[in-house]
Design an enzyme around this catalytic site. Structure first.
Site, PDB file in Angstrom:
ATOM      1  CG  ASP A 149      -0.003  -3.996   2.827  1.00  9.90           C
ATOM      2  OD1 ASP A 149       0.216  -3.413   1.747  1.00  9.90           O
ATOM      3  OD2 ASP A 149      -0.128  -3.388   3.911  1.00  9.90           O
ATOM      4  CB  SER A 180       3.090   1.921   6.147  1.00 15.29           C
ATOM      5  OG  SER A 180       1.889   1.900   6.845  1.00 15.29           O
ATOM      6  CG  HIS A 232      -0.421   0.280   2.507  1.00 17.72           C
ATOM      7  ND1 HIS A 232      -0.158  -0.704   3.430  1.00 17.72           N
ATOM      8  CD2 HIS A 232      -0.058   1.428   3.116  1.00 17.72           C
ATOM      9  CE1 HIS A 232       0.325  -0.174   4.536  1.00 17.72           C
ATOM     10  NE2 HIS A 232       0.408   1.130   4.370  1.00 17.72           N
TER      11      HIS A 232
END
Length: 492
Positions: free
Chosen positions: A162, A238, A132
């Protein structure tokens, strides 16, 4: 794509003195003192020395100092064409005649920017991050802790976990981090998170492992086995590392549970064992090949366990077996409960799904199955998802009461659908979930439970991975009006 604001955490000496069992190299071994009790023949040993707050802070500082040079700040740009909204009767020529206006452009260009973090994982300049963060990026700029900047490109991405790997255009003198064994990480173990929350590079936070094997955090069709941590992570963290006090990467920070949009002490990291398998596959092949067994599975409920004589509600309950699949050929059937896979205990359906996906096609796997109130062993030769398309398509058609086809270029242009996105309904049974929801042939399916449908193969893979009785929210486009909307249904 994440950004982050981090909160410092302070520890009192009193708290640190109670952390028994943590022995750091900074601690100096103390001689054991002896004391005689009332009886001269009784010998007592003093308690082992406990680590101080200074020892703990120095361990965290050493991990941060060693790891920061190999943690990068990622800036991405995504350029895409998006559809303009369609007005009622827009395709009707009388609409334009009476309004005496030109047709609205069906598409316009859009540019989005985002930030995240990444981990240098080898001397060749490969960087591990989240899908992402980097998946689908038009351009990527990477910044090192020493200020160096260089462009990067996507090597491969895997939306199901992911994870993504990008590669720097400048691999000269780049440090990288080693990975640890996430299976050996214990709940309560101290960890360190590093990243760029809210764009604040080289931010270090600390906490503990709060729990392991968390599932149900994101899309149910994804492969999940998260580590939960209270180390503050925020948007921008992230793709950054979660490290143990040896300085090893034991997780890739990926998500948070929050109502405020910031850290609330509940963060999730993809375990390093999954990350290393996926990253090595992406580097070698650019994509991930997954094993396939051909079953629909669900968790074992307490009532179900009681009714079949299973001692505890653990394992993966087989709800359906695809005809002609590896599972069918091995003799597995509806109602079986898989208790172990390759001698590894299976606690729930997600655990079995992850294990099968990690098994190479063609390899034989041993399953321990609960059937007829006793354990039995089966051996299944694992297939591949690509080989299963025809079998899955037939099973999905029967399960959903619908068959689908690719959307034609003419339909893409007419309805403003991006090429490769969505599927068109070819046939639909009135008694199936799609028919009962009011969908008809020539309607289009664009999303299922928030996940974009990527052609017929993507639709088949997505729908076959969902358990029985799974509630669905489907974004569909009516071929008559050109309007899109959400419909709800439940799988058979």
């Amino acid at each position: 794509m994440h950004q982050h604001i981090l909160k410092n955490r302070y520890f009192s000496v009193g708290l640190a003195l109670m952390l028994g069992g943590l022995i750091f190299t900074a601690c100096k071994e103390q001689p054991i003192t002896q004391a005689f009790a009332a009886s001269p023949t009784t010998l007592q040993t003093a308690p082992a020395p406990q680590p101080s707050a200074y020892d703990l802070s120095m361990a965290i500082a050493k991990v941060a100092q060693a790891a920061i040079p190999a943690v990068v700040h990622i800036e991405v740009t995504q350029r895409s064409e998006v559809n303009s909204p369609m007005l009622p009767f827009e395709n009707d020529p009388f609409f334009h005649f009476f309004l005496n206006g030109p047709r609205m452009p069906r598409k316009f260009k859009q540019e989005m920017k985002g930030i995240g973090s990444g981990i240098l994982i080898d001397a060749q300049g490969h960087i591990l991050t989240n899908n992402h963060v980097a998946g689908g990026a038009s351009s990527i700029q990477v910044t090192l802790a020493d200020g160096r900047q260089f462009p990067a490109k996507v090597v491969g991405a895997d939306p199901k976990t992911d994870l993504a790997v990008i590669k720097s255009q400048d691999s000269d003198r780049l440090p990288y981090l080693a990975f640890g064994n996430s299976d050996q990480v214990g709940v309560g173990e101290w960890v360190v998170a590093i990243g760029a929350p809210r764009g604040l590079d080289q931010t270090v936070t600390q906490g503990i492992i709060s729990a392991k094997h968390r599932t149900g955090i994101s899309d149910p069709s994804s492969y999940q086995d998260f580590l939960q941590t209270d180390a503050p992570i925020n948007p921008g963290n992230s793709g950054g590392p979660l490290l143990n006090l040896k300085g090893e990467v034991i997780g890739v920070n990926a998500a948070i549970a929050t109502d405020s949009g910031g850290s609330e002490g509940i963060g999730f990291a993809i375990p390093s064992n999954m990350a290393t398998r996926i990253s090595s596959t992406l580097i070698a092949y650019g994509k991930v090949e997954r094993g396939w067994m051909g079953v629909s599975i669900s968790d074992v409920k307490p009532d179900t366990a009681k009714s079949i004589g299973l001692p505890s509600p653990k394992g993966a309950l087989i709800a359906d077996v695809v005809k002609g699949s590896p599972a069918a050929q091995a003799g597995l059937k509806h109602g079986d409960v898989v208790l172990s896979y390759q001698d590894k205990p299976i606690s729930d359906s997600s655990g079995l799904r992850n294990e099968v996906a990690d098994t190479p096609a063609g390899q034989q796997a041993k399953l321990t199955v609960w059937r007829d109130k006793k354990q039995q062993e089966f051996r299944v030769t694992i297939g591949s998802m690509e080989d299963s398309v025809k079998l899955l398509s037939a099973a999905v058609d029967n399960r959903l009461g619908v068959s689908v086809r690719p959307i034609t270029p003419k339909e893409d242009e007419k309805y403003g659908i991006d090429p490769g996105e969505g599927v068109a309904i070819a046939t639909v049974s009135p008694k199936g979930p799609f028919g009962q929801a009011g969908l008809e042939p020539k309607d289009f399916i664009l999303q299922v439970n928030g996940e974009a449908v990527k052609g017929t193969d993507g639709f088949t893979e997505l729908m076959s991975s969902l358990p029985a009785k799974q509630p669905l929210v489907v974004l569909a486009l009516d071929h008559r009006s050109g309007q899109s909307g959400y419909v709800q249904m439940t799988l058979n």
